[in-house]
Design a protein around this motif. Sequence first.
Motif, PDB file in Angstrom:
ATOM      1  N   GLY A 297       0.811  -1.212   0.000  1.00  0.00           N
ATOM      2  CA  GLY A 297       0.000   0.000   0.000  1.00  0.00           C
ATOM      3  C   GLY A 297       0.841   1.256   0.000  1.00  0.00           C
ATOM      4  O   GLY A 297       0.549   2.225  -0.719  1.00  0.00           O
ATOM      5  N   GLU A 298       1.892   1.280   0.816  1.00  0.00           N
ATOM      6  CA  GLU A 298       2.781   2.448   0.854  1.00  0.00           C
ATOM      7  C   GLU A 298       3.455   2.656  -0.494  1.00  0.00           C
ATOM      8  O   GLU A 298       3.558   3.773  -1.003  1.00  0.00           O
ATOM      9  CB  GLU A 298       3.831   2.270   1.959  1.00  0.00           C
ATOM     10  N   GLN A 299       3.914   1.561  -1.105  1.00  0.00           N
ATOM     11  CA  GLN A 299       4.566   1.670  -2.406  1.00  0.00           C
ATOM     12  C   GLN A 299       3.601   2.126  -3.492  1.00  0.00           C
ATOM     13  O   GLN A 299       3.934   2.974  -4.324  1.00  0.00           O
ATOM     14  CB  GLN A 299       5.169   0.306  -2.792  1.00  0.00           C
ATOM     15  N   GLN A 300       2.356   1.601  -3.446  1.00  0.00           N
ATOM     16  CA  GLN A 300       1.387   1.942  -4.483  1.00  0.00           C
ATOM     17  C   GLN A 300       1.024   3.420  -4.431  1.00  0.00           C
ATOM     18  O   GLN A 300       0.865   4.070  -5.471  1.00  0.00           O
ATOM     19  CB  GLN A 300       0.133   1.080  -4.326  1.00  0.00           C
ATOM     20  N   VAL A 301       0.909   3.961  -3.226  1.00  0.00           N
ATOM     21  CA  VAL A 301       0.586   5.379  -3.089  1.00  0.00           C
ATOM     22  C   VAL A 301       1.750   6.238  -3.580  1.00  0.00           C
ATOM     23  O   VAL A 301       1.537   7.293  -4.193  1.00  0.00           O
ATOM     24  CB  VAL A 301       0.222   5.706  -1.627  1.00  0.00           C
ATOM     25  N   TYR A 309      -8.182   4.466  -3.863  1.00  0.00           N
ATOM     26  CA  TYR A 309      -8.508   3.148  -3.316  1.00  0.00           C
ATOM     27  C   TYR A 309      -7.375   2.649  -2.425  1.00  0.00           C
ATOM     28  O   TYR A 309      -7.594   2.218  -1.291  1.00  0.00           O
ATOM     29  CB  TYR A 309      -8.751   2.178  -4.480  1.00  0.00           C
ATOM     30  N   ALA A 310      -6.145   2.714  -2.924  1.00  0.00           N
ATOM     31  CA  ALA A 310      -5.001   2.257  -2.133  1.00  0.00           C
ATOM     32  C   ALA A 310      -4.770   3.153  -0.932  1.00  0.00           C
ATOM     33  O   ALA A 310      -4.469   2.689   0.170  1.00  0.00           O
ATOM     34  CB  ALA A 310      -3.752   2.203  -3.011  1.00  0.00           C
ATOM     35  N   ASP A 311      -4.931   4.452  -1.127  1.00  0.00           N
ATOM     36  CA  ASP A 311      -4.678   5.393  -0.040  1.00  0.00           C
ATOM     37  C   ASP A 311      -5.679   5.192   1.103  1.00  0.00           C
ATOM     38  O   ASP A 311      -5.319   5.239   2.279  1.00  0.00           O
ATOM     39  CB  ASP A 311      -4.755   6.820  -0.569  1.00  0.00           C
ATOM     40  N   ALA A 312      -6.947   4.959   0.758  1.00  0.00           N
ATOM     41  CA  ALA A 312      -7.974   4.791   1.784  1.00  0.00           C
ATOM     42  C   ALA A 312      -7.758   3.527   2.595  1.00  0.00           C
ATOM     43  O   ALA A 312      -8.151   3.448   3.767  1.00  0.00           O
ATOM     44  CB  ALA A 312      -9.354   4.758   1.135  1.00  0.00           C
ATOM     45  N   ASN A 313      -7.125   2.516   1.995  1.00  0.00           N
ATOM     46  CA  ASN A 313      -6.928   1.245   2.688  1.00  0.00           C
ATOM     47  C   ASN A 313      -5.745   1.261   3.642  1.00  0.00           C
ATOM     48  O   ASN A 313      -5.604   0.376   4.486  1.00  0.00           O
ATOM     49  CB  ASN A 313      -6.719   0.117   1.674  1.00  0.00           C
ATOM     50  N   ARG A 314      -4.860   2.262   3.520  1.00  0.00           N
ATOM     51  CA  ARG A 314      -3.610   2.216   4.280  1.00  0.00           C
ATOM     52  C   ARG A 314      -3.831   2.158   5.785  1.00  0.00           C
ATOM     53  O   ARG A 314      -3.161   1.404   6.490  1.00  0.00           O
ATOM     54  CB  ARG A 314      -2.737   3.420   3.937  1.00  0.00           C
ATOM     55  N   ALA A 315      -4.752   2.966   6.293  1.00  0.00           N
ATOM     56  CA  ALA A 315      -4.936   3.030   7.742  1.00  0.00           C
ATOM     57  C   ALA A 315      -5.364   1.686   8.304  1.00  0.00           C
ATOM     58  O   ALA A 315      -4.845   1.221   9.322  1.00  0.00           O
ATOM     59  CB  ALA A 315      -5.960   4.109   8.092  1.00  0.00           C
ATOM     60  N   ARG A 316      -6.327   1.031   7.661  1.00  0.00           N
ATOM     61  CA  ARG A 316      -6.788  -0.239   8.205  1.00  0.00           C
ATOM     62  C   ARG A 316      -5.759  -1.339   7.985  1.00  0.00           C
ATOM     63  O   ARG A 316      -5.686  -2.286   8.771  1.00  0.00           O
ATOM     64  CB  ARG A 316      -8.151  -0.616   7.638  1.00  0.00           C
ATOM     65  N   GLU A 317      -4.937  -1.231   6.934  1.00  0.00           N
ATOM     66  CA  GLU A 317      -3.869  -2.216   6.749  1.00  0.00           C
ATOM     67  C   GLU A 317      -2.820  -2.097   7.855  1.00  0.00           C
ATOM     68  O   GLU A 317      -2.335  -3.104   8.383  1.00  0.00           O
ATOM     69  CB  GLU A 317      -3.250  -2.032   5.364  1.00  0.00           C
ATOM     70  N   TRP A 318      -2.500  -0.873   8.223  1.00  0.00           N
ATOM     71  CA  TRP A 318      -1.581  -0.679   9.343  1.00  0.00           C
ATOM     72  C   TRP A 318      -2.207  -1.185  10.641  1.00  0.00           C
ATOM     73  O   TRP A 318      -1.510  -1.794  11.485  1.00  0.00           O
ATOM     74  CB  TRP A 318      -1.203   0.794   9.478  1.00  0.00           C
TER      75      TRP A 318
END
Length: 961
Positions: A297-301, A309-318
């Motif tokens: 996710g960090e790399q994709q952003v 889509y990737a940016d919104a998922n980062r918080a819950r992935e962390w």
Amino acid sequence: MTEQSPFHLPRPQLTLEQAIEFASDRFGVTGPGTELGSNQDRNFRMETAAGSVVLKVSNPGIATVELEAQNAALAHLRNLGLDLPAALAGIDGAQIQRVTIDGQSLDLRLLSFVEGDPLTDVPRLSVGQIRALGNVAGRIVRGLVDFEHPGTDRFLQWDLRRGGEVIDALLPYLDDVARRERLRSVTDTARQQVDRVVSDLRVQTIHGDLTDDNVVSRADSTETITGVIDFGDVAQGWLIAELAATCACVLYRSPRHPLAILDTIEAFAAQVPLIDAEITALWPLIVLRTAVLVVSGEQQVHLDGDNDYADANRAREWLAFDTAADQDGAELEALIRFAVTGEKTPDVFTEHPLAGPLAPAALLDLSVTSAAFDAGSWLTPGIDERVAVDVAARLGHAVTRYGEYRLSQTRIDTAEESLTLALGVELYLPAGTAITAPMDSTVAVIDTGAVRLVGDHFDLWLTGLDVLAVDGQFMRAGTALGTATARLTVQTSRLRGIRPPFFVAPSGAMLWQRVCPDPSALIGLDTARPLADPAVVLQRRDASFARVQEHYYVAPPQIERGWKHHLIDIYGQSYVDMVNNVTTVGHGHPRIAEAARSQWSLLNTNSRFHYEELVRFTERLAELAPDPLDTVFLVNSGTEAVDLALRLAFSYTGHDTVLSVREAYHGWSMAADAVSSSVADNPRALDTRPDWVHLIEAPNAVRGKYRGPHSARRYLVDLDGDLQALEDDERTVAAFIAEPVFGNAGGVLLPDGYLAGVYDRVRARGGLCIADEVQVGYARLGRYFWGTEQQNVVPDIITIAKAMGNGHPLGAVITRREVAERFADAGPFFSSAGGSPLSCRIGLTVLDIMRDEDLQSNAEIVGRHLKHGLERLGERFDLVGAVYGMGLYLGVELVSDRAKFTPATVAAARLCEELLLRGIIVQPTGDFKNVLKIKPPLCLSVASADHFLHALGEVLGELSD
């Protein structure tokens, strides 16, 4: 970083218009389209005359043969009993179309659209949905076991066989050094654990991403999964990696309940039995999956800055990774093994109890309702031991209960579950009491005073023991083990060699009580408390209590104790009470409890008898009332107070009409309901007002007919028209009734000068002005004791209740002597319980507490802090349309469109349910049920206010995504 690698896959670049054009040119489908989310591809939903389809524009880094494999896998699974997309042929008959745009060679596919709601739309996964994820993942693995295709042999960053390699390559994208180092340390350990069994892990074609993003449920099957919508990660991989991906999804959806993954695992294993190596590898693979999601996710952003889509998922992935990293890996592996093997709970019995005879009278009550914890003593460190030592001093010993939710373990002002369920028993014995081995076992000495007895079916953990045995010694049942030092803890465990926690969260109760069976038989005394079930009590309530008397929440917690501004359920979970303006000085106040006990022991009768408590209380109320109000009636509720106030107005004036503002609520009796026009409380309110009630426009300066701080004049102009119309109809005004602050609307302050203008007009026509202070008065506004003070007016009649008795039924009407005396013309007034010695004593005690604890000042200070925090949330979230009120009567209006001020009713309901799960009780109000009413006990602390603000900010953020 700009260098390319197999993990650098920026999404293809094309517009929605180009996608629509390609769909028409290559597949012959036309219609409007919208883009769907994806990490590495571009997906577009097209609405055609024949229905919906999905145009998938694949990442240029994905080979055509891999797309062919995806299409073939879909066809292979067509009889699985799930709704799956089907690949549709293009105009030329080919399912894959190659196009070139801006130098990019892109593969296009058109897939049928799978109907259903994505699981991502569900605010919180139920146990059924969590199990359904595991079930579907297992069914797909089973369905693909014999599927082979050259396109599944692919280099994929989601392939956990390469998880370490992915992390090594993408870790530099983490800018936070501390996070980067933690992720490295945690994943290095996980990789080492997997490496020990890697040669035994089964490999086959797997879906690779059975998560909430990729599954749907039809409206009639919300507890099951009916379809799978994306097969973009189909590839060769470890069979167990399929389950690891699904469990990682459950972790980020249920981060406060990590053991929820066990339901997923059990459901998967029912479809695909796991081998020992897979059980060993599963937890570290879950950790690796969460880490891969984070670094990807960090790399994709970084590579694709406009990928919302990737940016919104980062918080819950962390959050998922942090949750996984915080767990005890050995304990999780043992629990997974326990869940998968599904062994029957062994019988725990012995003919040789640990200690001598124990008396049932020595069993302690340390539950939520224990009298030992009155007056907040449960917050005192070491309170359980203090209670136990007192009992042991009297009876010779004391015993705690197994399976009891202990109030001493309850934590306040937290969104986390309190670990309240006791999984063992404590014996408080005289020092030197002989302790006997209750079963044949091998001794494992843990440390000074602690041993583990390894039996045939479970381990027995003991602490507080002077051990006679040596490490490794085999002991027969009945053999002397040692002597107690004073407090002996006894706990069984089926997790071999792993010491279980002594207290766990209620959400894991059923699992942990299987892991740690009841040790009662080993001590010779039944100590178990059965698991409570609020749902059963709710069914009993519905069977005997009229359902029209509604309850808060879909699945309400069973609240059995309160302290100050905290409520405690039967599981020992605490909630900040942000809605209870009845208990104005706080729950469980010892001075009120003592006042009630003392007065009950003396006298309780009716006000026709002569006693001093009535005089003292009514004198006190008259002193608090603004001049010239000097005479008090005592009743039992706000409804009765309003009803009486209206009768006083009719009697005094001899007039025939009452003016009441729209959207108000004043009570449920015939008269009080007649002047109530809130459609939230009565959907037919506007159609069923009697002729003697005349509704006038609600002067809501935020949502009303006229808006802005200077709108009073325009509302008064409308009132003049109403009054003229009444005169034309030869109707006379007996009274005007209104809350001085619109409580039912969420604490909306009236525009300056409004009440003064109304009062002048009503009095000029011989009418009386009634201030309904039931909700907003009695010091709740902080700066003002009475709501009318904020408008700088004095009414003719004040009605009060709620706060007066702190939950005891108590209400009052305060007016002038001549108004009260005129009422006597119709005969004496009497209320059986109104003004009873008990009610008066409690009412006086409430006022004393408010004075002695300076609660009016607290309402102002904490209320100002709270309102400032709410206003700051309004600056962050468009969902917040307005913040109302003052002191500790506040409201937050939620809107879906600020410009149109569209009520966000559904969001408000969901927000309240989500806040409940974070330890906050708050409810919506207003005609649209979209205003959070915030009216806590006046003892609310800044710490609790901050907890509320933090939780509210979290949920607003989730609802705004």
